[in-house]
Design a protein around this motif. Structure first.
Motif, PDB file in Angstrom:
ATOM      1  N   LEU A   1     -27.288  18.053   0.824  1.00 55.39           N
ATOM      2  CA  LEU A   1     -26.945  17.397   2.036  1.00 55.39           C
ATOM      3  C   LEU A   1     -27.341  17.913   3.165  1.00 55.39           C
ATOM      4  O   LEU A   1     -27.835  17.682   4.383  1.00 55.39           O
TER       5      LEU A   1
ATOM      6  N   GLU B   1     -33.658  23.779  -4.765  1.00 54.04           N
ATOM      7  CA  GLU B   1     -32.311  24.501  -5.062  1.00 54.04           C
ATOM      8  C   GLU B   1     -32.515  25.539  -6.427  1.00 54.04           C
ATOM      9  O   GLU B   1     -32.063  26.536  -6.346  1.00 54.04           O
TER      10      GLU B   1
ATOM     11  N   LEU C   1     -34.973  18.126  -3.107  1.00 55.58           N
ATOM     12  CA  LEU C   1     -34.091  19.025  -2.710  1.00 55.58           C
ATOM     13  C   LEU C   1     -33.391  19.705  -3.834  1.00 55.58           C
ATOM     14  O   LEU C   1     -33.161  21.106  -3.808  1.00 55.58           O
TER      15      LEU C   1
ATOM     16  N   LEU D   1     -22.958   7.243   9.816  1.00 52.33           N
ATOM     17  CA  LEU D   1     -23.598   8.694   9.554  1.00 52.33           C
ATOM     18  C   LEU D   1     -23.551   8.881   8.241  1.00 52.33           C
ATOM     19  O   LEU D   1     -24.491   9.672   7.796  1.00 52.33           O
ATOM     20  N   HIS D   2     -22.525   9.101   7.625  1.00 48.18           N
ATOM     21  CA  HIS D   2     -22.083   9.931   6.432  1.00 48.18           C
ATOM     22  C   HIS D   2     -22.992   8.928   5.352  1.00 48.18           C
ATOM     23  O   HIS D   2     -23.534   9.510   4.412  1.00 48.18           O
TER      24      HIS D   2
ATOM     25  N   ARG E   1     -30.123  11.514   1.389  1.00 46.85           N
ATOM     26  CA  ARG E   1     -30.146  12.790   0.491  1.00 46.85           C
ATOM     27  C   ARG E   1     -30.493  12.555  -1.152  1.00 46.85           C
ATOM     28  O   ARG E   1     -31.229  12.920  -1.656  1.00 46.85           O
TER      29      ARG E   1
ATOM     30  N   GLN F   1     -16.447  14.421  -1.611  1.00 49.12           N
ATOM     31  CA  GLN F   1     -17.924  13.880  -1.226  1.00 49.12           C
ATOM     32  C   GLN F   1     -17.713  12.980   0.212  1.00 49.12           C
ATOM     33  O   GLN F   1     -18.712  12.997   1.090  1.00 49.12           O
ATOM     34  N   ARG F   2     -16.599  12.338   0.358  1.00 43.66           N
ATOM     35  CA  ARG F   2     -16.367  11.673   1.318  1.00 43.66           C
ATOM     36  C   ARG F   2     -16.224  12.546   2.651  1.00 43.66           C
ATOM     37  O   ARG F   2     -16.494  12.112   3.766  1.00 43.66           O
ATOM     38  N   ARG F   3     -16.039  13.787   2.556  1.00 42.87           N
ATOM     39  CA  ARG F   3     -15.807  14.693   3.557  1.00 42.87           C
ATOM     40  C   ARG F   3     -16.837  15.625   4.109  1.00 42.87           C
ATOM     41  O   ARG F   3     -16.602  16.469   4.677  1.00 42.87           O
ATOM     42  N   LEU F   4     -18.050  15.317   3.241  1.00 39.50           N
ATOM     43  CA  LEU F   4     -19.068  16.249   3.292  1.00 39.50           C
ATOM     44  C   LEU F   4     -19.781  16.282   4.829  1.00 39.50           C
ATOM     45  O   LEU F   4     -20.007  17.320   5.341  1.00 39.50           O
ATOM     46  N   SER F   5     -19.760  15.135   5.158  1.00 44.62           N
ATOM     47  CA  SER F   5     -20.532  14.660   6.739  1.00 44.62           C
ATOM     48  C   SER F   5     -19.540  15.626   7.524  1.00 44.62           C
ATOM     49  O   SER F   5     -19.912  16.399   8.475  1.00 44.62           O
TER      50      SER F   5
ATOM     51  N   ARG G   1     -26.651   9.603   5.677  1.00 45.41           N
ATOM     52  CA  ARG G   1     -26.897  11.130   5.298  1.00 45.41           C
ATOM     53  C   ARG G   1     -27.029  11.044   3.791  1.00 45.41           C
ATOM     54  O   ARG G   1     -27.899  11.591   3.321  1.00 45.41           O
ATOM     55  N   MET G   2     -25.974  10.520   2.978  1.00 38.51           N
ATOM     56  CA  MET G   2     -25.765  10.494   1.774  1.00 38.51           C
ATOM     57  C   MET G   2     -27.114   9.595   1.079  1.00 38.51           C
ATOM     58  O   MET G   2     -27.575   9.901  -0.107  1.00 38.51           O
TER      59      MET G   2
ATOM     60  N   GLN H   1     -23.874  21.286  -5.363  1.00 41.35           N
ATOM     61  CA  GLN H   1     -25.149  20.980  -5.117  1.00 41.35           C
ATOM     62  C   GLN H   1     -25.290  19.876  -4.047  1.00 41.35           C
ATOM     63  O   GLN H   1     -26.156  19.887  -3.240  1.00 41.35           O
ATOM     64  N   MET H   2     -24.378  18.731  -4.161  1.00 41.79           N
ATOM     65  CA  MET H   2     -24.370  17.985  -3.211  1.00 41.79           C
ATOM     66  C   MET H   2     -24.463  18.375  -1.827  1.00 41.79           C
ATOM     67  O   MET H   2     -24.882  17.723  -0.768  1.00 41.79           O
TER      68      MET H   2
END
Lengths: 65, 201
Positions: free
Chosen positions: A50, B199, B195, B180-181, B188, A14-18, B184-185, A45-46
């Motif tokens: 995202l 899905e 969302l 940014l991360h 979301r 999850q930390r690496r999604l962006s 975005r989270m 799904q996350m």
């Protein structure tokens, strides 16, 4: 123990999604994330949601403000 | 003598002059050069600040304040960054300063409530192409903390690179990526139900 490992992998993913969406991961990190996402519905799904949210943000640029 | 004559010629409306050249003239006291810079950059700046403040008047005020402040301190602009980067940073600070003064008056929570109750239905493609979805994204954006919203707007809406966005905020790239991360989270999460409904459909 498996649960702990899975939990760790989820948090790391999850930390690496962006960075993943921005193509900023190394090849190894990207493969590791993709492997995890394939077998983890929650992270899958996350990532998917995202990505949708970020796509929506990209499309705001053309909107009149 | 020749130098004196050159310096006395105003920048006029010469669109061919680069920002750097105009900024150099402005530093030397040429107000017409600064006016030309202001003309070039005030519209994109106003658009960006509107994204941050969600308030036309506040964005307009912040642009005016930024231009005034930039003119007053143009002597300190050393050209290490682009003029637009420098002006954007001043504008963002002016917008935040205005928002702090106004407190929550800028925001109308009712708008967000209305946007959140939109039913996205079970047609994902249409859902995510729809104006309603984009309005919900804008509503969710509005709810983000200032730091996160700024990072998200600069990178994902305005399309600046990480380096450009970080420079405009006067922060490091690592800090920018973190904001940014998180932004975005958080966005979301705001949109989460909608969302996920898309899905599932």
């Amino acid at each position: 123990m498996r649960h702990l490992i899975r939990d760790y992998e989820c948090r790391r993913t999850q930390r690496r999604l962006s960075p993943y969406l921005d193509d900023e991961l190394s090849r190894r990190q990207r493969r590791s994330l993709e492997r995890h996402v394939q077998r983890c519905p929650r992270c899958q799904q996350m990532l998917s949601t995202l990505s949708r949210a970020v796509e929506g943000l990209h499309r705001l640029k053309g909107r009149r403000v | 003598m020749a130098t004196a004559i050159t310096n006395s010629i105003p920048a006029t409306r010469d669109a061919r002059l680069s920002d750097d050249a105009l900024a150099a003239r402005a530093r030397a006291g040429d107000s017409s050069a600064f006016e030309l810079l202001a003309e070039r950059h005030s519209t994109p700046l106003r658009r960006l600040l509107y994204r941050l403040t969600r308030d036309c008047e506040a964005a307009h005020d912040a642009v005016q304040e930024a231009l005034l402040s930039a003119w007053r301190s143009i002597g300190r602009f050393e050209g290490r960054s682009r003029f637009s980067t420098w002006l954007t940073r001043i504008g963002i600070n002016a917008a935040y300063s205005g928002m702090r003064k106004q407190g929550e008056a800028t925001f109308d929570p009712q708008d967000v409530v209305v946007e959140r109750i939109v039913d996205w239905g079970n047609q994902p493609d249409r859902v995510f192409q729809s104006r309603e979805f984009l309005r919900a994204v804008e509503g969710a954006l509005k709810e983000l903390p200032d730091d996160y919203r700024t990072a998200v707007v600069l990178r994902d809406v305005e399309g600046y690179t990480t380096a450009e966005a970080a420079s405009r905020l006067g922060i490091g790239e690592r800090a920018l990526k973190s904001r940014l991360h998180r932004g975005r989270m958080a966005l979301r999460a705001q949109l989460g139900d909608q969302l996920a409904a898309g899905e599932d459909g």
